[in-house]
Design an enzyme around this catalytic site. Structure first.
Site, PDB file in Angstrom:
ATOM      1  NE  ARG A 179     -28.944   2.579  17.825  1.00 34.76           N
ATOM      2  CZ  ARG A 179     -28.972   2.154  16.562  1.00 34.76           C
ATOM      3  NH1 ARG A 179     -28.982   3.014  15.569  1.00 34.76           N
ATOM      4  NH2 ARG A 179     -28.978   0.858  16.300  1.00 34.76           N
TER       5      ARG A 179
ATOM      6  CG  HIS B  11     -25.655  -3.099  17.256  1.00 32.98           C
ATOM      7  ND1 HIS B  11     -26.855  -3.037  17.947  1.00 32.98           N
ATOM      8  CD2 HIS B  11     -25.933  -2.678  15.985  1.00 32.98           C
ATOM      9  CE1 HIS B  11     -27.800  -2.610  17.126  1.00 32.98           C
ATOM     10  NE2 HIS B  11     -27.271  -2.392  15.940  1.00 32.98           N
TER      11      HIS B  11
ATOM     12  CD  GLN C 175     -27.817  -5.942  13.023  1.00 34.59           C
ATOM     13  OE1 GLN C 175     -28.398  -4.873  13.095  1.00 34.59           O
ATOM     14  NE2 GLN C 175     -28.176  -6.897  12.152  1.00 34.59           N
TER      15      GLN C 175
ATOM     16  CG  ASP D 159     -20.946  -1.699  10.710  1.00 31.46           C
ATOM     17  OD1 ASP D 159     -21.795  -1.079  10.043  1.00 31.46           O
ATOM     18  OD2 ASP D 159     -20.809  -1.537  11.943  1.00 31.46           O
TER      19      ASP D 159
ATOM     20  CB  CYS E 246     -25.573  -4.388  11.142  1.00 28.89           C
ATOM     21  SG  CYS E 246     -24.510  -2.924  11.087  1.00 28.89           S
TER      22      CYS E 246
ATOM     23  NE  ARG F 235     -31.627  -5.430  15.412  1.00 32.56           N
ATOM     24  CZ  ARG F 235     -31.226  -4.160  15.469  1.00 32.56           C
ATOM     25  NH1 ARG F 235     -30.613  -3.616  14.446  1.00 32.56           N
ATOM     26  NH2 ARG F 235     -31.397  -3.442  16.567  1.00 32.56           N
TER      27      ARG F 235
HETATM   28  N1  NVA Z   1     -21.157   0.491  13.531  1.00 31.42           N
HETATM   29  C1  NVA Z   1     -22.349   1.236  13.137  1.00 31.42           C
HETATM   30  C2  NVA Z   1     -23.551   0.366  13.260  1.00 31.42           C
HETATM   31  C3  NVA Z   1     -24.851   1.049  12.875  1.00 31.42           C
HETATM   32  C4  NVA Z   1     -26.049   0.179  13.054  1.00 31.42           C
HETATM   33  C5  NVA Z   1     -22.453   2.481  14.004  1.00 31.42           C
HETATM   34  O1  NVA Z   1     -22.199   2.395  15.211  1.00 31.42           O
HETATM   35  O2  NVA Z   1     -22.779   3.543  13.461  1.00 31.42           O
HETATM   36  N1   CP Z   2     -28.555  -2.088  12.131  1.00 32.54           N
HETATM   37  C1   CP Z   2     -29.098  -1.099  12.875  1.00 32.54           C
HETATM   38  O1   CP Z   2     -28.986  -1.066  14.101  1.00 32.54           O
HETATM   39  O2   CP Z   2     -29.801  -0.202  12.136  1.00 32.54           O
HETATM   40  P1   CP Z   2     -30.397   1.194  12.652  1.00 32.54           P
HETATM   41  O3   CP Z   2     -29.229   2.112  12.916  1.00 32.54           O
HETATM   42  O4   CP Z   2     -31.268   1.666  11.500  1.00 32.54           O
HETATM   43  O5   CP Z   2     -31.187   0.970  13.905  1.00 32.54           O
END
Ligand code: NVA
Ligand code: CP
Length: 302
Positions: A104, A131, A134, A216, A256, A284
């Site tokens: 990540r 992502h 997800q 989101d 998500c 997930r």
């Molecule tokens: N769009 C959000 C998703 C978090 C799971 C982010 O990138 O922070």
């Molecule tokens: N939806 C998701 O990826 O959640 P986290 O940021 O908690 O991993």
């Protein structure tokens, strides 16, 4: 043998995606039945988190344990990545010690560079652009409710962000329409390349008769400085009961998570009867177990 990676949904053929989603549903049923299934005994997943996470970390770590393997958590704060060791060097070393790596990070090019130097499968656990893990869970959840998504309509409300781009790829692959309700300035730049997706300035037009409404956060991780501007720009796209009333009668709501109630979605909607967010979050675990099993023990490995 060259490792298969999962950096975006485009790394799977349509048939591979369909098989993986079927397997995810089987693994969910097996988990609920308490069946032990440990095809990855002795295998290790390295997990690099340059951004915060609850679901992604726990689902990968629990998933590896349930499949008989184990996972190692690495953050830039306590590894040499945070002190400037090149991505390629880290990839080469880690892939000589572990069986797969989940990352990540911020720029999508980071996972591409890591994968190019890695001899083991690399999984994108979220970048600024995509992502895909997800989406596996979201598609598994949607299929459990409606069967085949082909010919249906999804309304994506709010930011044209990493989740939105993964939905755009899913729409191409599975043959559903994606309407992106967002201010033009925040629409994905490459939307023209996606024939199944279109932009709608008008939130009501985006959700009209949609089978699924998804949203989101308005400021993703790394965009905290833009929060105030974004709150103003996205307010008309908040998913509330009035907006949901314009969708199809049985329309589902997805997010998500983590969610900000009162911003991108009201409590009434996310905690209401059409919301499938808890099932989506649980999936997930099952979807990623299917992914890990396929990448580490699948037939494609020859
Ligand atoms: N769009 C959000 C998703 C978090 C799971 C982010 O990138 O922070
Ligand atoms: N939806 C998701 O990826 O959640 P986290 O940021 O908690 O991993």
């Amino acid at each position: 043998m060259t490792a298969r990676h999962f950096l975006t949904l485009d790394d799977l053929t349509g048939d591979e995606l369909a098989a993986l989603l079927r397997r995810a549903a089987e693994l969910r049923a097996a988990h609920h039945a308490g069946t032990l299934h440990e095809p990855l005994r002795g295998r290790v997943l390295g997990m690099i988190f340059e951004k915060a996470s609850t679901r992604t970390r726990v689902s990968f770590e629990a998933g590896m344990a349930q499949l008989g393997g184990s996972a190692i958590f690495l953050s830039p704060r306590d590894s040499q990545l945070g002190r400037g060791e090149p991505i390629e060097d880290t990839a080469r070393v880690l892939s000589s010690m572990v069986d797969a790596v989940m990352i990540r990070t911020f720029g999508h090019d980071n996972v591409e560079r890591f994968a190019a130097a890695s001899s083991v499968p690399v999984i994108n656990g979220l970048t600024d652009d995509h992502h895909p893990c997800q989406l596996l869970a979201d598609l598994q959840t949607w299929q459990a409710h409606v069967g085949d998504p082909a010919g249906r309509t999804v309304a994506w409300m709010g930011d044209g962000n990493n989740m939105c781009r993964s939905w755009m790829q899913a729409a191409e692959k599975l043959g559903f329409e994606l309407r992106i309700g967002c201010p033009a300035a925040y629409a994905p730049a490459d939307l023209d390349r996606f024939s199944a997706s279109r932009h709608c300035d008008d939130p009501a037009e985006a959700v009209a008769n949609a089978d699924l409404v998804a949203t989101d956060v308005w400021a993703s991780m790394g965009m905290e400085d833009e929060t105030n501007d974004r709150m103003q720009a996205f307010l008309p796209y908040q998913v509330d009961a009035g907006l949901m009333a314009g969708a199809a009668d049985e329309a589902l709501f997805m997010h998500c998570l983590p969610a900000h109630r009162g911003e991108e979605v009201t409590a009434e909607v996310i905690d209401g009867p059409r919301s499938v967010v808890w099932e989506e979050a649980e999936n997930r675990l099952h979807a990623q177990k299917a992914l890990l099993e396929w990448l580490l023990a699948g037939d494609h490995r020859g």
